[in-house]
Scaffold this active site. Structure first.
Site, PDB file in Angstrom:
ATOM      1  N   GLU A   1      -4.114   4.266   6.050  1.00 44.75           N
ATOM      2  CA  GLU A   1      -3.910   3.943   4.635  1.00 44.75           C
ATOM      3  C   GLU A   1      -4.304   5.121   3.735  1.00 44.75           C
ATOM      4  O   GLU A   1      -3.569   5.456   2.810  1.00 44.75           O
ATOM      5  CB  GLU A   1      -4.735   2.683   4.301  1.00 44.75           C
TER       6      GLU A   1
ATOM      7  N   ARG B   1       0.834  -1.219   0.000  1.00 42.99           N
ATOM      8  CA  ARG B   1       0.000   0.000   0.000  1.00 42.99           C
ATOM      9  C   ARG B   1       0.862   1.259   0.000  1.00 42.99           C
ATOM     10  O   ARG B   1       0.593   2.230   0.710  1.00 42.99           O
ATOM     11  CB  ARG B   1      -0.949   0.035   1.209  1.00 42.99           C
TER      12      ARG B   1
ATOM     13  N   SER C   1     -10.353   0.232   3.837  1.00 43.48           N
ATOM     14  CA  SER C   1      -9.523   0.007   5.035  1.00 43.48           C
ATOM     15  C   SER C   1      -8.896   1.319   5.467  1.00 43.48           C
ATOM     16  O   SER C   1      -8.243   1.986   4.661  1.00 43.48           O
ATOM     17  CB  SER C   1      -8.396  -0.976   4.724  1.00 43.48           C
TER      18      SER C   1
HETATM   19  C1  LIG Z   1     -15.221   0.558  -0.142  1.00 34.44           C
HETATM   20  C2  LIG Z   1     -13.763   0.728  -0.472  1.00 34.44           C
HETATM   21  C3  LIG Z   1     -12.969  -0.378  -0.669  1.00 34.44           C
HETATM   22  C4  LIG Z   1     -11.617  -0.246  -0.970  1.00 34.44           C
HETATM   23  N1  LIG Z   1     -10.867  -1.371  -1.168  1.00 34.44           N
HETATM   24  C5  LIG Z   1      -9.547  -1.282  -1.463  1.00 34.44           C
HETATM   25  C6  LIG Z   1      -8.752  -2.449  -1.673  1.00 34.44           C
HETATM   26  O1  LIG Z   1      -9.252  -3.575  -1.614  1.00 34.44           O
HETATM   27  N2  LIG Z   1      -7.434  -2.296  -1.945  1.00 34.44           N
HETATM   28  C7  LIG Z   1      -6.858  -1.061  -2.053  1.00 34.44           C
HETATM   29  O2  LIG Z   1      -5.657  -1.009  -2.310  1.00 34.44           O
HETATM   30  N3  LIG Z   1      -7.574   0.069  -1.870  1.00 34.44           N
HETATM   31  C8  LIG Z   1      -8.902   0.000  -1.573  1.00 34.44           C
HETATM   32  N4  LIG Z   1      -9.643   1.135  -1.374  1.00 34.44           N
HETATM   33  C9  LIG Z   1      -8.996   2.449  -1.436  1.00 34.44           C
HETATM   34  C10 LIG Z   1      -9.135   3.175  -2.807  1.00 34.44           C
HETATM   35  O3  LIG Z   1     -10.266   2.754  -3.501  1.00 34.44           O
HETATM   36  C11 LIG Z   1      -7.913   2.973  -3.703  1.00 34.44           C
HETATM   37  O4  LIG Z   1      -6.758   3.405  -3.036  1.00 34.44           O
HETATM   38  C12 LIG Z   1      -8.034   3.740  -5.030  1.00 34.44           C
HETATM   39  O5  LIG Z   1      -6.946   3.417  -5.882  1.00 34.44           O
HETATM   40  C13 LIG Z   1      -8.113   5.245  -4.857  1.00 34.44           C
HETATM   41  O6  LIG Z   1      -8.472   5.797  -6.112  1.00 34.44           O
HETATM   42  P1  LIG Z   1      -9.110   7.233  -6.236  1.00 34.44           P
HETATM   43  O7  LIG Z   1      -9.153   7.574  -7.697  1.00 34.44           O
HETATM   44  O8  LIG Z   1     -10.384   7.298  -5.523  1.00 34.44           O
HETATM   45  O9  LIG Z   1      -7.996   8.111  -5.514  1.00 34.44           O
HETATM   46  P2  LIG Z   1      -8.198   9.452  -4.641  1.00 34.44           P
HETATM   47  O10 LIG Z   1      -8.838   9.117  -3.355  1.00 34.44           O
HETATM   48  O11 LIG Z   1      -8.817  10.514  -5.479  1.00 34.44           O
HETATM   49  O12 LIG Z   1      -6.672   9.838  -4.364  1.00 34.44           O
HETATM   50  C14 LIG Z   1      -5.879   9.039  -3.513  1.00 34.44           C
HETATM   51  C15 LIG Z   1      -4.456   9.620  -3.510  1.00 34.44           C
HETATM   52  O13 LIG Z   1      -3.919   9.539  -4.817  1.00 34.44           O
HETATM   53  C16 LIG Z   1      -3.581  10.831  -5.318  1.00 34.44           C
HETATM   54  N5  LIG Z   1      -3.956  10.821  -6.741  1.00 34.44           N
HETATM   55  C17 LIG Z   1      -5.168  10.515  -7.263  1.00 34.44           C
HETATM   56  N6  LIG Z   1      -5.116  10.546  -8.603  1.00 34.44           N
HETATM   57  C18 LIG Z   1      -3.849  10.887  -8.940  1.00 34.44           C
HETATM   58  C19 LIG Z   1      -3.163  11.078 -10.170  1.00 34.44           C
HETATM   59  N7  LIG Z   1      -3.770  10.913 -11.356  1.00 34.44           N
HETATM   60  N8  LIG Z   1      -1.855  11.430 -10.134  1.00 34.44           N
HETATM   61  C20 LIG Z   1      -1.190  11.585  -8.956  1.00 34.44           C
HETATM   62  N9  LIG Z   1      -1.792  11.428  -7.756  1.00 34.44           N
HETATM   63  C21 LIG Z   1      -3.093  11.065  -7.753  1.00 34.44           C
HETATM   64  C22 LIG Z   1      -4.394  11.803  -4.502  1.00 34.44           C
HETATM   65  O14 LIG Z   1      -3.778  13.074  -4.448  1.00 34.44           O
HETATM   66  C23 LIG Z   1      -4.407  11.101  -3.152  1.00 34.44           C
HETATM   67  O15 LIG Z   1      -3.174  11.357  -2.502  1.00 34.44           O
HETATM   68  C24 LIG Z   1     -11.025   1.034  -1.072  1.00 34.44           C
HETATM   69  C25 LIG Z   1     -11.830   2.173  -0.868  1.00 34.44           C
HETATM   70  C26 LIG Z   1     -13.187   2.026  -0.575  1.00 34.44           C
HETATM   71  C27 LIG Z   1     -14.028   3.247  -0.394  1.00 34.44           C
END
Ligand SMILES: Cc1cc2nc3c(=O)[nH]c(=O)nc-3n(C[C@H](O)[C@H](O)[C@H](O)COP(=O)(O)OP(=O)(O)OC[C@H]3O[C@@H](n4cnc5c(N)ncnc54)[C@H](O)[C@@H]3O)c2cc1C
Length: 340
Positions: free
Chosen positions: A336, A166, A240
């Protein structure tokens, strides 16, 4: 044309916790050229940046006094075969789950264990998403990112991303300094199911599937996740909230002596990954409510917004969880999501 700037922009719809927070400036970008154009905007000079995908791994604890940039670069391209893999390129703004499903339909399996993870493709390298026995790093080839300091596009290999559990360089030295615009994945031509993870194996057995197809793994993962995890559209959360802590063999032995039912998974090299959910449950916090924030009753690793919680309330609950677990077990849980 530079992207349109919005002022005092509400971010509630852009974070899966559903907390209220405003960004002093907000814009959407569809291409690297939009990011280049932002440099010419005098209003933004010297302001901090917040890069946004789907907002599913973020906790906004207050208004953001800077520019929130939502990366919406589209695209899914089949780059053909090389060596033993199919290569594909995905725009950072594509929804991750929809991409996994589309690739499966295109005959490009290999991501099915990562189905139903919310958010966009561009954020997947940030914490090297992982689930059910697979991490992004195992299918990652390279990415293209806009470097705000150098004002140019750079390509980064897996080694340069420095992926960990992670974790990646984007949570450390490059935090906020590079915007990922696309990722390239290498999907194995000789596909093999990744079905060893206990929940997956159990669910396959229950369905009497002995030689699963990629579609069957996809369906099983989706079914397990729907049962276990709260849907952010119904109850605000970021999945998480804490990483599973890793301890040495000796530390594990000492803990087991006092807590015989402690859940841990051996790692190569003798270290042990502990189930943070077990620690939180044993600290008496599963299902706890503090104000409008809570610890999810079905999965103690997930903090939830029970309706109208502020980011500060959720953060205070996270601190309480950390303190109680540290007090009882001497272990410091690491969050996380990215806390802003
Ligand atoms: C119900 C649920 C279940 C989940 N299950 C998992 C799981 O099983 N495994 C897991 O690993 N994660 C899980 N997650 C966490 C999350 O979904 C992942 O980490 C996902 O990849 C985040 O994507 P996002 O586009 O929403 O990122 P955001 O929340 O928009 O951003 C997260 C971080 O990435 C940065 N960021 C976003 N886009 C970019 C970009 N294009 N360039 C540079 N930086 C960027 C942001 O600035 C921030 O620091 C879960 C979340 C939820 C709500």
């Amino acid at each position: 044309m530079p992207p349109r700037l919005h002022e005092q922009f509400p971010l509630r719809a852009f974070n899966s916790f559903g907390v209220e927070a405003r960004a002093r400036f907000f814009c959407r970008v569809q291409a690297a050229a939009d990011l280049a154009a932002l440099a010419a905007e005098p209003k933004l000079a010297g302001l901090p940046r917040l890069l946004l995908g789907g907002g599913s791994n973020l906790l906004l604890t207050r208004d953001f006094d800077g520019i929130a940039i939502r990366i919406e670069v589209p695209g899914l391209a089949d780059l053909g075969a090389a060596d033993d893999a199919w290569h594909v390129e995905v725009g950072a703004g594509e929804n991750w789950h929809a991409t996994v499903e589309r690739l499966l339909a295109m005959g490009r399996p290999g991501l099915e264990n990562l189905a139903l993870i919310p958010g966009n493709a561009g954020a997947t390298p940030i914490q090297n998403i992982g689930a059910y026995g697979l991490e992004l790093a195992e299918r990652f080839e390279s990415l293209a990112a806009w470097d705000f300091d150098q004002q140019r596009l750079v390509r980064m290999s897996a080694a340069e991303c420095d992926f960990g559990y992670r974790d990646s360089v984007f949570k450390h030295a490059l935090s906020g300094r590079r915007a990922i615009v696309s990722i390239r994945l290498a999907l194995p031509k000789q596909w093999q199911p990744v079905a060893g993870y206990a929940d997956v194996a159990h669910e396959l057995k229950g369905r009497a599937i002995t030689q699963p197809t990629a579609r069957e793994i996809f369906d099983v993962v989706v079914a397990i996740r729907r049962r276990k995890l709260p849907d952010p559209a119904k109850i605000g959360n970021a999945g998480s909230f804490f990483k599973n802590p890793v301890v040495t063999r000796d530390e594990h032995r000492a803990l087991i002596a006092h807590h015989p039912s402690l859940v841990g998974y051996p790692l190569p090299g003798g270290r042990v990954k502990l189930a943070a959910a077990w620690l939180i449950d044993a600290a008496g916090l599963k299902g706890a409510t503090r104000g409008r924030a809570g610890v999810y009753e079905k999965q103690a690793l997930v903090l939830v917004n029970r309706g109208g919680a502020t980011g500060a309330e959720i953060l205070a609950l996270a601190r309480e969880v950390q303190d109680k677990v540290a007090e009882k077990f001497g272990i410091v849980l690491e969050p996380e999501p990215v806390i802003v």
